[in-house]
Design a protein around this motif. Structure first.
Motif, PDB file in Angstrom:
ATOM      1  N   UNK A   1      45.485  20.251  54.425  1.00 34.43           N
ATOM      2  CA  UNK A   1      45.593  21.510  53.710  1.00 34.43           C
ATOM      3  C   UNK A   1      44.588  22.496  54.304  1.00 34.43           C
ATOM      4  N   UNK A   2      45.068  23.689  54.587  1.00 31.24           N
ATOM      5  CA  UNK A   2      44.224  24.722  55.165  1.00 31.24           C
ATOM      6  C   UNK A   2      43.382  25.381  54.074  1.00 31.24           C
ATOM      7  N   UNK A   3      42.108  25.556  54.360  1.00 32.50           N
ATOM      8  CA  UNK A   3      41.188  26.188  53.414  1.00 32.50           C
ATOM      9  C   UNK A   3      41.548  27.673  53.264  1.00 32.50           C
ATOM     10  N   UNK A   4      41.636  28.196  52.028  1.00 39.30           N
ATOM     11  CA  UNK A   4      42.002  29.600  51.844  1.00 39.30           C
ATOM     12  C   UNK A   4      40.908  30.548  52.347  1.00 39.30           C
ATOM     13  N   UNK A   5      41.312  31.764  52.692  1.00 38.99           N
ATOM     14  CA  UNK A   5      40.352  32.777  53.122  1.00 38.99           C
ATOM     15  C   UNK A   5      39.477  33.190  51.954  1.00 38.99           C
ATOM     16  N   UNK A   6      38.423  33.916  52.263  1.00 39.12           N
ATOM     17  CA  UNK A   6      37.523  34.398  51.211  1.00 39.12           C
ATOM     18  C   UNK A   6      38.272  35.256  50.201  1.00 39.12           C
ATOM     19  N   UNK A   7      39.096  36.196  50.686  1.00 34.80           N
ATOM     20  CA  UNK A   7      39.828  37.068  49.763  1.00 34.80           C
ATOM     21  C   UNK A   7      40.846  36.285  48.941  1.00 34.80           C
ATOM     22  N   UNK A   8      41.470  35.296  49.541  1.00 35.87           N
ATOM     23  CA  UNK A   8      42.409  34.450  48.791  1.00 35.87           C
ATOM     24  C   UNK A   8      41.655  33.665  47.711  1.00 35.87           C
ATOM     25  N   UNK A   9      40.469  33.180  48.045  1.00 35.21           N
ATOM     26  CA  UNK A   9      39.654  32.448  47.080  1.00 35.21           C
ATOM     27  C   UNK A   9      39.215  33.367  45.940  1.00 35.21           C
ATOM     28  N   UNK A  10      38.837  34.599  46.274  1.00 32.77           N
ATOM     29  CA  UNK A  10      38.453  35.573  45.237  1.00 32.77           C
ATOM     30  C   UNK A  10      39.623  35.799  44.289  1.00 32.77           C
ATOM     31  N   UNK A  11      40.813  36.024  44.825  1.00 31.72           N
ATOM     32  CA  UNK A  11      42.001  36.257  43.994  1.00 31.72           C
ATOM     33  C   UNK A  11      42.333  35.032  43.156  1.00 31.72           C
ATOM     34  N   UNK A  12      42.151  33.845  43.723  1.00 32.06           N
ATOM     35  CA  UNK A  12      42.420  32.611  43.009  1.00 32.06           C
ATOM     36  C   UNK A  12      41.477  32.477  41.806  1.00 32.06           C
ATOM     37  N   UNK A  13      40.204  32.792  41.999  1.00 28.59           N
ATOM     38  CA  UNK A  13      39.226  32.709  40.906  1.00 28.59           C
ATOM     39  C   UNK A  13      39.610  33.688  39.799  1.00 28.59           C
ATOM     40  N   UNK A  14      39.963  34.913  40.179  1.00 25.78           N
ATOM     41  CA  UNK A  14      40.341  35.915  39.182  1.00 25.78           C
ATOM     42  C   UNK A  14      41.587  35.463  38.420  1.00 25.78           C
ATOM     43  N   UNK A  15      42.579  34.949  39.135  1.00 21.25           N
ATOM     44  CA  UNK A  15      43.804  34.467  38.479  1.00 21.25           C
ATOM     45  C   UNK A  15      43.496  33.320  37.517  1.00 21.25           C
ATOM     46  N   UNK A  16      42.622  32.412  37.919  1.00 20.80           N
ATOM     47  CA  UNK A  16      42.249  31.290  37.046  1.00 20.80           C
ATOM     48  C   UNK A  16      41.557  31.802  35.780  1.00 20.80           C
ATOM     49  N   UNK A  17      40.717  32.806  35.924  1.00 26.09           N
ATOM     50  CA  UNK A  17      40.036  33.387  34.766  1.00 26.09           C
ATOM     51  C   UNK A  17      41.033  34.081  33.843  1.00 26.09           C
ATOM     52  N   UNK A  18      41.992  34.777  34.426  1.00 31.43           N
ATOM     53  CA  UNK A  18      43.012  35.460  33.625  1.00 31.43           C
ATOM     54  C   UNK A  18      43.895  34.464  32.877  1.00 31.43           C
ATOM     55  N   UNK A  19      44.159  33.301  33.497  1.00 30.21           N
ATOM     56  CA  UNK A  19      44.999  32.272  32.870  1.00 30.21           C
ATOM     57  C   UNK A  19      44.495  31.896  31.485  1.00 30.21           C
ATOM     58  N   UNK A  20      43.175  31.861  31.320  1.00 30.74           N
ATOM     59  CA  UNK A  20      42.593  31.402  30.054  1.00 30.74           C
ATOM     60  C   UNK A  20      41.916  32.567  29.322  1.00 30.74           C
ATOM     61  N   UNK A  21      42.392  33.765  29.604  1.00 33.60           N
ATOM     62  CA  UNK A  21      42.023  34.966  28.844  1.00 33.60           C
ATOM     63  C   UNK A  21      40.539  35.332  28.904  1.00 33.60           C
ATOM     64  N   UNK A  22      39.933  35.222  30.081  1.00 35.82           N
ATOM     65  CA  UNK A  22      38.565  35.731  30.250  1.00 35.82           C
ATOM     66  C   UNK A  22      38.609  37.243  30.053  1.00 35.82           C
ATOM     67  N   UNK A  23      37.509  37.811  29.625  1.00 36.91           N
ATOM     68  CA  UNK A  23      37.441  39.258  29.404  1.00 36.91           C
ATOM     69  C   UNK A  23      36.499  39.904  30.408  1.00 36.91           C
ATOM     70  N   UNK A  24      36.706  41.193  30.626  1.00 36.47           N
ATOM     71  CA  UNK A  24      35.806  42.020  31.439  1.00 36.47           C
ATOM     72  C   UNK A  24      35.487  41.385  32.790  1.00 36.47           C
TER      73      UNK A  24
END
Length: 144
Positions: A1-24
């Protein structure tokens, strides 16, 4: 499996936070401020339980993507949990802790990305105020 780029990792973290309703959720580009990491993602949670769930979800999503996890801290209390993925570091905090430590102010020289899920305005990068010459001189510092 290829390691995601920095920007892909940033987007992944944000999406994971949104999944469980993080705020701000805020993403701060600190590449011009430090060489330790590239992005800081800060998010708020309503309880210790939600903070722990958010951090766990971010950790799981990063691992699934093939990202290297440097470490995590703060799982015991759940007030502030840090997930370190090397170039992207996520801080999941309860509001009082977030307000107290004010990471956005601490990293204000970085470039703030779009606020992901808040109606609050994006903080503008601020320069630290210069001390008055008299005050600097009285502390034994040379006046600039």
């Amino acid at each position: 499996m290829k390691k995601p780029t920095t920007l892909a990792r940033k987007k992944l973290v944000i999406a994971a936070l949104e999944d469980i309703k993080a705020r701000d959720i805020q993403a701060i580009d600190v590449r011009k401020v430090t060489s330790i990491f590239d992005w800081i993602i800060v998010a708020s949670a309503d309880s210790a339980r939600q903070t722990k769930a958010l951090a766990r979800h971010v950790l799981e999503r990063l691992k699934e993507s093939g990202s290297t996890i440097v470490g995590t801290e703060g799982e015991e209390s759940g007030d502030w949990i840090l997930v370190d993925a090397g170039d992207v570091v996520a801080h999941v905090m309860q509001p009082a802790v977030r307000e107290y430590y004010n990471l956005e102010e601490l990293w204000s020289e970085g470039r703030f990305d779009q606020v992901v899920n808040s109606s609050a305005p994006v903080p503008q990068a601020r320069r630290p105020r210069a001390r008055p010459r008299a005050a600097a001189a009285s502390r034994g510092h040379k006046a600039a």
